[in-house]
Design a protein around this motif. Structure first.
Motif, PDB file in Angstrom:
ATOM      1  N   VAL A 118      -2.957  -0.877  -5.164  1.00 23.18           N
ATOM      2  CA  VAL A 118      -2.901  -1.646  -5.884  1.00 23.18           C
ATOM      3  C   VAL A 118      -4.081  -2.270  -7.029  1.00 23.18           C
ATOM      4  O   VAL A 118      -4.987  -1.865  -7.533  1.00 23.18           O
ATOM      5  N   MET A 173       1.585   1.005 -10.807  1.00 23.33           N
ATOM      6  CA  MET A 173       1.804  -0.340 -10.430  1.00 23.33           C
ATOM      7  C   MET A 173       3.954   0.251 -10.582  1.00 23.33           C
ATOM      8  O   MET A 173       4.237  -0.264  -9.449  1.00 23.33           O
ATOM      9  N   TYR A 230       5.378  -3.509   1.724  1.00 26.52           N
ATOM     10  CA  TYR A 230       4.992  -3.638   0.047  1.00 26.52           C
ATOM     11  C   TYR A 230       3.343  -4.209   0.620  1.00 26.52           C
ATOM     12  O   TYR A 230       2.978  -4.503  -0.510  1.00 26.52           O
ATOM     13  N   ILE A 231       2.529  -4.359   1.503  1.00 28.72           N
ATOM     14  CA  ILE A 231       1.929  -5.030   1.920  1.00 28.72           C
ATOM     15  C   ILE A 231       0.521  -3.411   1.373  1.00 28.72           C
ATOM     16  O   ILE A 231      -0.622  -3.480   0.316  1.00 28.72           O
ATOM     17  N   TYR A 274      10.372   0.044   2.036  1.00 24.10           N
ATOM     18  CA  TYR A 274      10.174  -1.730   2.109  1.00 24.10           C
ATOM     19  C   TYR A 274       9.106  -1.822   3.600  1.00 24.10           C
ATOM     20  O   TYR A 274       8.873  -2.505   3.628  1.00 24.10           O
ATOM     21  N   SER A 300       4.484  -0.483 -16.791  1.00 19.42           N
ATOM     22  CA  SER A 300       6.229  -0.607 -15.733  1.00 19.42           C
ATOM     23  C   SER A 300       7.340  -0.945 -16.309  1.00 19.42           C
ATOM     24  O   SER A 300       8.442  -0.261 -15.555  1.00 19.42           O
ATOM     25  N   MET A 353       0.992  -2.446  -2.164  1.00 16.80           N
ATOM     26  CA  MET A 353       0.442  -3.400  -3.487  1.00 16.80           C
ATOM     27  C   MET A 353      -1.142  -3.665  -3.490  1.00 16.80           C
ATOM     28  O   MET A 353      -1.225  -3.934  -4.063  1.00 16.80           O
ATOM     29  N   PRO A 405      -0.348  -2.377 -16.033  1.00 18.69           N
ATOM     30  CA  PRO A 405       0.800  -2.875 -15.281  1.00 18.69           C
ATOM     31  C   PRO A 405       2.335  -3.097 -15.723  1.00 18.69           C
ATOM     32  O   PRO A 405       3.247  -3.028 -15.530  1.00 18.69           O
ATOM     33  N   LYS A 422       5.690   0.158  -6.834  1.00 13.98           N
ATOM     34  CA  LYS A 422       7.124  -0.482  -6.927  1.00 13.98           C
ATOM     35  C   LYS A 422       7.467   0.633  -5.810  1.00 13.98           C
ATOM     36  O   LYS A 422       8.745   0.306  -5.344  1.00 13.98           O
TER      37      LYS A 422
END
Lengths: 219, 220
Positions: free
Chosen positions: B192, B172, B185-186, B183, B164, B189, B161, B176
């Motif tokens: 990943v 990763m 993120y849960i 918007y 990145s 991420m 990662p 992102k």
């Protein structure tokens, strides 16, 4: 010609943040290593399982992913961390998981006869660990703990990616402002190496201290 | 914010695209690390201190400094002296050289484990140093090291990662960019994390198999 004095200050400020992270991260990692490492040796299945899940989870995913998760996902669960807190948490828990295996290995390396002698002397479980097993296991753990601390120091560079102003972050600032690449990056590489050397010297000293009085032991 | 399966389905193709690059970088990095490590290990054993000392220092230096900074160094400093690398190539070189210093230690231990008598016998039968290395020492030294080497390659996989940060579009980075544009993120991420955990757990099983297969060579 670039005036470097201001930039040196910037890098040194970053170095302080890096040191701060390393010290706090190591403290958390040390606690987690003992809690999870001894947890894996517990007589209760639930404690053993919990410790195993923690260790496998944090060793199985990378520090980078854990850090981003702590910084970007936890706020949605209502836990907002400052970059520094997220950094210390992720580094400490990650390296702690590696340390836990070291603790477990060292405790298991102490011979059966030591346990049996403790039972014969009527020592309880706590006193057996505290006064007999751990003092002998500690010198076995220290060299690997030193390596883990250096890994943690190297891991701190990653926190620059969640906007914490550590040494790597400041080097990027210097690069952006001066356009010079060789000098800032070489400078921080040398500083990181100096810190790593300081850690291994410190651990070497601790090792000599911890094995004092254990002469004649098979350490 | 709630977990959204429809969103998971939507971003899956992008993440898998990134996963491919992650795996490619790991494999190429592993090859570089295996070769660099072997050369470092042999150079460190050189009887000439003008070779072994500097090589030892450089290896310690690379091992004592963060991979991220080394990647920045390769990616930002080398173009200034005229070496222009694509992000992926820079990343593979960074990973390979960094882990090469670790694999060098594995090789060193493996080579030290080959009994002295093998060397002496090779020299006594008039093999040159080169022949002794290639035909006698390395074939005995390498199989027992395979589990330890594989261990470092798993560790390297978990470090990808970092690529990145030098704009390689691996897992990763894809996550992102998805997260930043929507918007959310849960899901990215967490996915990943799940990808890494699943692949690491599979690799650990593979590692156990390698240990069974290779680690007990002398018992056969």
């Amino acid at each position: 010609m670039i005036d470097w004095s201001g930039y040196i200050g910037l890098i040194l400020q970053g170095a302080l943040v890096t040191i701060e992270l390393t010290v706090m991260g190591s403290a958390l990692a040390l606690v987690m290593a003992f809690v999870a490492g001894l947890g894996r040796l517990s007589r209760f299945t639930a404690v053993r399982t919990l410790a195993t899940v923690y260790i496998e989870f944090f060793r199985g995913t990378s520090i980078f992913v854990q850090l981003f998760w702590a910084y970007f996902v936890l706020p949605f669960a209502g836990i907002t961390l400052t970059p520094l807190q997220a950094g210390v948490l992720a580094l400490g828990l990650n390296v702690g998981a590696y340390g836990a295996e070291v603790v477990r290995g060292a405790v298991r390396a102490i011979g059966r006869e030591q346990h049996e002698a403790c039972v014969a002397l009527n020592l309880g479980r706590y006193h057996r660990m505290r006064h007999v097993i751990l003092p002998q296991a500690l010198p076995l753990m220290l060299p690997t703990f030193g390596n883990n601390a250096i890994e943690l120091l190297k891991g701190t560079a990653v926190v620059s990616l969640i906007s914490l102003t550590d040494m790597t972050f400041q080097a990027q600032v210097v690069r952006a402002q001066t356009g010079s690449t060789l000098i800032p990056f070489t400078a921080i590489l040398v500083l990181y190496f100096a810190m790593a050397t300081a850690i291994s010297a410190g651990v070497g000293w601790l090792e000599r201290r911890a094995s004092r009085g254990l002469d004649g032991m098979r350490v | 914010m709630e977990w959204d399966w429809a969103f998971v389905r939507e971003i899956m193709p992008t993440l898998l695209e990134g996963l491919k690059i992650t795996i490619l970088a790991t494999i190429l990095g592993a090859i570089v690390a295996a070769v660099v490590g072997l050369f470092l290990a042999i150079a460190r054993r050189s009887p000439n201190p003008l070779v072994s000392r500097p090589v030892g220092f450089i290896a310690d230096f690379i091992r004592g400094t963060p991979l991220l900074v080394q990647l920045y160094f390769i990616f930002y400093v080398l173009p200034d002296i005229g070496i222009r690398l694509s992000p992926l190539i820079a990343g593979v070189i960074g990973l390979g050289v960094h882990y090469g210093t670790y694999t060098a230690e594995v090789y060193r231990a493996g080579i030290d484990n080959v009994p002295r008598g093998q060397w002496e016998a090779a020299r006594a039968t008039n093999l040159s140093i080169r022949q002794a290395w290639i035909h006698v020492v390395l074939p005995q030294a390498i199989p027992p090291m395979i589990p330890a080497l594989a261990n470092y390659f798993i560790a390297m996989f978990k470090e990808t990662p970092l690529l990145s940060a030098i704009t390689v579009l691996e897992l990763m980075n894809q996550a992102k960019s998805v997260a930043n544009s929507s918007y959310r993120y849960i899901e990215p991420m967490t996915l990943v994390g799940v990808f890494f955990l699943v692949i690491s757990l599979i690799s650990v099983v593979a590692l156990r198999f390698l240990e069974e297969r290779f680690a007990r060579v002398d018992e056969r």
